[in-house]
Design a protein around this motif. Structure first.
Motif, PDB file in Angstrom:
ATOM      1  N   LEU A  86       1.150  -1.280   0.003  1.00 64.10           N
ATOM      2  CA  LEU A  86      -0.226   0.385   0.064  1.00 64.10           C
ATOM      3  C   LEU A  86       0.829   1.281   0.304  1.00 64.10           C
ATOM      4  CD1 LEU A  86      -2.332  -1.212   2.821  1.00 64.10           C
ATOM      5  CD2 LEU A  86      -3.172  -1.511   0.482  1.00 64.10           C
ATOM      6  N   PHE A  87       0.267   2.205  -0.385  1.00 67.00           N
ATOM      7  CA  PHE A  87       1.220   3.847  -0.077  1.00 67.00           C
ATOM      8  C   PHE A  87       0.918   4.710   1.277  1.00 67.00           C
ATOM      9  CE2 PHE A  87       0.593   2.821  -5.098  1.00 67.00           C
ATOM     10  CZ  PHE A  87       1.873   3.117  -5.141  1.00 67.00           C
ATOM     11  N   ALA A  88       1.124   3.774   1.901  1.00 63.58           N
ATOM     12  CA  ALA A  88       1.603   4.322   3.266  1.00 63.58           C
ATOM     13  C   ALA A  88       0.780   5.688   3.619  1.00 63.58           C
ATOM     14  CB  ALA A  88       2.704   4.050   4.006  1.00 63.58           C
ATOM     15  N   ASP A  94      -7.548   7.337  -1.603  1.00 65.10           N
ATOM     16  CA  ASP A  94      -6.467   7.500  -2.992  1.00 65.10           C
ATOM     17  C   ASP A  94      -5.787   6.290  -3.032  1.00 65.10           C
ATOM     18  OD1 ASP A  94      -6.783   9.922  -3.166  1.00 65.10           O
ATOM     19  OD2 ASP A  94      -5.208  10.653  -2.329  1.00 65.10           O
ATOM     20  N   ASN A  95      -5.497   5.312  -2.138  1.00 63.24           N
ATOM     21  CA  ASN A  95      -5.328   3.929  -2.364  1.00 63.24           C
ATOM     22  C   ASN A  95      -6.190   3.049  -3.193  1.00 63.24           C
ATOM     23  OD1 ASN A  95      -2.319   2.627  -0.962  1.00 63.24           O
ATOM     24  ND2 ASN A  95      -3.372   4.124   0.256  1.00 63.24           N
ATOM     25  N   LEU A  96      -7.318   3.253  -2.874  1.00 63.18           N
ATOM     26  CA  LEU A  96      -8.514   2.843  -4.070  1.00 63.18           C
ATOM     27  C   LEU A  96      -8.559   3.717  -5.412  1.00 63.18           C
ATOM     28  CD1 LEU A  96     -11.508   2.630  -0.863  1.00 63.18           C
ATOM     29  CD2 LEU A  96      -9.750   0.193  -1.754  1.00 63.18           C
ATOM     30  N   ARG A 129     -12.152   6.390   5.370  1.00 60.07           N
ATOM     31  CA  ARG A 129     -11.605   6.689   3.922  1.00 60.07           C
ATOM     32  C   ARG A 129     -10.474   8.184   3.817  1.00 60.07           C
ATOM     33  NH1 ARG A 129     -15.967   8.567   4.724  1.00 60.07           N
ATOM     34  NH2 ARG A 129     -17.399  10.692   4.200  1.00 60.07           N
ATOM     35  N   THR A 130     -10.696   8.941   4.804  1.00 63.13           N
ATOM     36  CA  THR A 130      -9.465   9.883   4.994  1.00 63.13           C
ATOM     37  C   THR A 130      -8.235   9.855   5.399  1.00 63.13           C
ATOM     38  OG1 THR A 130     -10.577  11.359   6.568  1.00 63.13           O
ATOM     39  CG2 THR A 130     -11.357  12.221   4.366  1.00 63.13           C
ATOM     40  N   GLN A 131      -7.951   8.468   6.032  1.00 62.57           N
ATOM     41  CA  GLN A 131      -6.832   7.997   6.768  1.00 62.57           C
ATOM     42  C   GLN A 131      -5.397   7.794   6.237  1.00 62.57           C
ATOM     43  OE1 GLN A 131      -8.268   6.496  10.888  1.00 62.57           O
ATOM     44  NE2 GLN A 131      -6.638   5.110  10.659  1.00 62.57           N
ATOM     45  N   LEU A 132      -4.780   8.275   6.626  1.00 66.87           N
ATOM     46  CA  LEU A 132      -2.621   7.334   6.330  1.00 66.87           C
ATOM     47  C   LEU A 132      -2.947   6.193   6.140  1.00 66.87           C
ATOM     48  CD1 LEU A 132      -0.584  10.255   6.765  1.00 66.87           C
ATOM     49  CD2 LEU A 132      -2.206  10.383   4.965  1.00 66.87           C
ATOM     50  N   ALA A 133      -2.893   5.855   5.022  1.00 68.54           N
ATOM     51  CA  ALA A 133      -3.237   3.830   5.047  1.00 68.54           C
ATOM     52  C   ALA A 133      -2.134   3.234   6.022  1.00 68.54           C
ATOM     53  CB  ALA A 133      -2.612   3.209   3.508  1.00 68.54           C
ATOM     54  N   GLY A 134      -0.898   4.200   6.176  1.00 73.68           N
ATOM     55  CA  GLY A 134       0.288   3.725   6.966  1.00 73.68           C
ATOM     56  C   GLY A 134      -0.475   3.324   8.495  1.00 73.68           C
ATOM     57  N   SER A 135      -1.456   4.211   9.440  1.00 74.20           N
ATOM     58  CA  SER A 135      -2.130   4.370   9.577  1.00 74.20           C
ATOM     59  C   SER A 135      -3.152   3.274  10.238  1.00 74.20           C
ATOM     60  CB  SER A 135      -3.094   6.163  10.408  1.00 74.20           C
ATOM     61  OG  SER A 135      -3.882   5.795   9.766  1.00 74.20           O
TER      62      SER A 135
END
Ligand code: ATP
Length: 236
Positions: A86-88, A94-96, A129-135
Motif C-alpha cells: 500500500l502507499f502508506a 487515494d489508495n483505492l 477513507r481520509t485516514q493515511l494507509a500507514g496508520s
C-alpha cells in the motif's frame, strides 16, 4: 477460467515448482495450502508472469504463457502480494482510486461506482477513507489491499497469504470478507499457510509440498482427510 498444466519453475538449478496443474472455475474459491517454502508464492508469481515458467497457463480459454504481467492484468488477473504494497503516505480513498487506474481514466464515473461497491463490502474503509494507509491496523490494511485489487474489476483475484501476521479474530473477519467476494462474481485463487481457514472458505483445494501438488480435492473432503488433518490441521 484458469487452467495451469504441468507448470515448472526454476530458480537457477533449483526446481521450485514441478509439474503443477491447477484449475480455477468461474465464480469459485480455490485454495493452495502447504508448508513454508513449498513454493506457494512462486506459483502465484509464475501465473502472474512475474517469474518465467514452462508449461501451460490458460486464462478464459486463451494461452497467456507468453504475455507480460501488464497484459495479464489487462485481461483481468490481479495479485494481492503478501506484502500488500500500500502507499502508506496516501489516504485510504487515494489508495483505492489508484487500484482503478488500469481500468478507468481520472474522473470517470466508473471509479465512483467501483468505490461505492468496495465501501459496501468493507464499511470500515468508508469510515477511514481520509485516514493515511500507514496508520491502519493490520486487518484494515489487508481490507484495503483487497479493496484496491477489486477496483481494477478483476475476473481472477489471487491472494498470497491474506491472513499472514493477523490476530486470530481478524483472520476470521478477513476470511469472511473474502468468502463474501463470491457475490461479486470474481474467482479467487487463495494461497494460505492457515490451512484450516483456507479450506473452510474454499470450494476446492490443492496441497503443495516441495513444489509438487501432493493432494487435491473438494475442500470439505480435504478438511476431513486424515493425512491433511495430521500434517496441516493439527489437533482437533
Ligand atoms: P512461504 O510461505 O515461506 O513464502 P512459499 O510456499 O510461498 O513459502 P516460495 O517462497 O515460493 O514458498 O519458495 C519456494 C522455494 O523456492 C523455497 O525453497 C525458496 O527457498 C526458493 N526460492 C524462493 N525465491 C527464490 C529466489 N529468488 N531464488 C532462489 N530460490 C528461491
Amino acid at each position: 477460467m484458469l487452467a495451469v498444466s504441468d507448470l515448472n519453475v526454476r530458480y537457477g538449478k533449483v526446481e521450485a515448482i514441478y509439474k503443477a496443474s491447477i484449475n480455477v472455475d468461474r465464480g469459485t474459491i480455490v485454495s493452495v495450502i502447504g508448508p513454508n517454502g513449498a513454493g506457494k508464492t512462486t506459483l502465484l508469481n509464475a501465473i502472474m508472469g512475474v517469474l518465467p515458467s514452462q508449461g501451460g497457463i490458460e486464462f478464459c480459454g486463451a494461452n497467456i504463457g507468453r504475455l507480460t504481467t501488464e497484459q495479464r492484468v489487462a485481461k483481468g488477473m490481479c495479485l494481492v502480494p503478501e506484502s500488500r504494497e500500500l502507499f502508506a503516505q496516501m489516504s485510504v480513498a487515494d489508495n483505492l482510486e489508484l487500484g482503478a487506474f488500469t481500468r478507468y481514466r481520472r474522473g470517470d464515473k466508473g471509479i465512483k461506482q467501483s468505490l461505492d461497491e468496495v465501501y459496501e463490502l468493507f464499511p470500515r474503509l468508508l469510515e477511514r477513507r481520509t485516514q493515511l494507509a500507514g496508520s491502519l491496523s493490520g486487518g484494515e490494511r489487508q481490507m484495503l489491499a483487497l479493496g484496491r485489487a477489486l477496483m481494477s474489476k478483476p475476473t481472477l483475484l489471487m491472494l498470497d497469504e491474506p491472513s499472514l501476521g493477523l490476530a486470530p479474530l481478524i483472520v476470521k473477519e478477513i476470511l469472511h470478507n473474502i468468502s463474501n467476494l463470491r457475490s461479486t462474481g470474481v474467482s479467487i485463487l487463495l494461497i494460505e499457510q492457515n490451512a484450516r481457514a483456507a479450506l473452510q472458505i474454499s470450494d476446492y483445494g490443492y496441497v503443495l509440498e516441495n513444489g509438487d501438488i501432493a493432494m487435491e480435492g473438494l475442500s470439505k473432503e480435504l478438511a476431513n482427510d486424515p493425512k491433511v488433518i495430521e500434517s496441516y490441521l493439527g489437533m482437533g
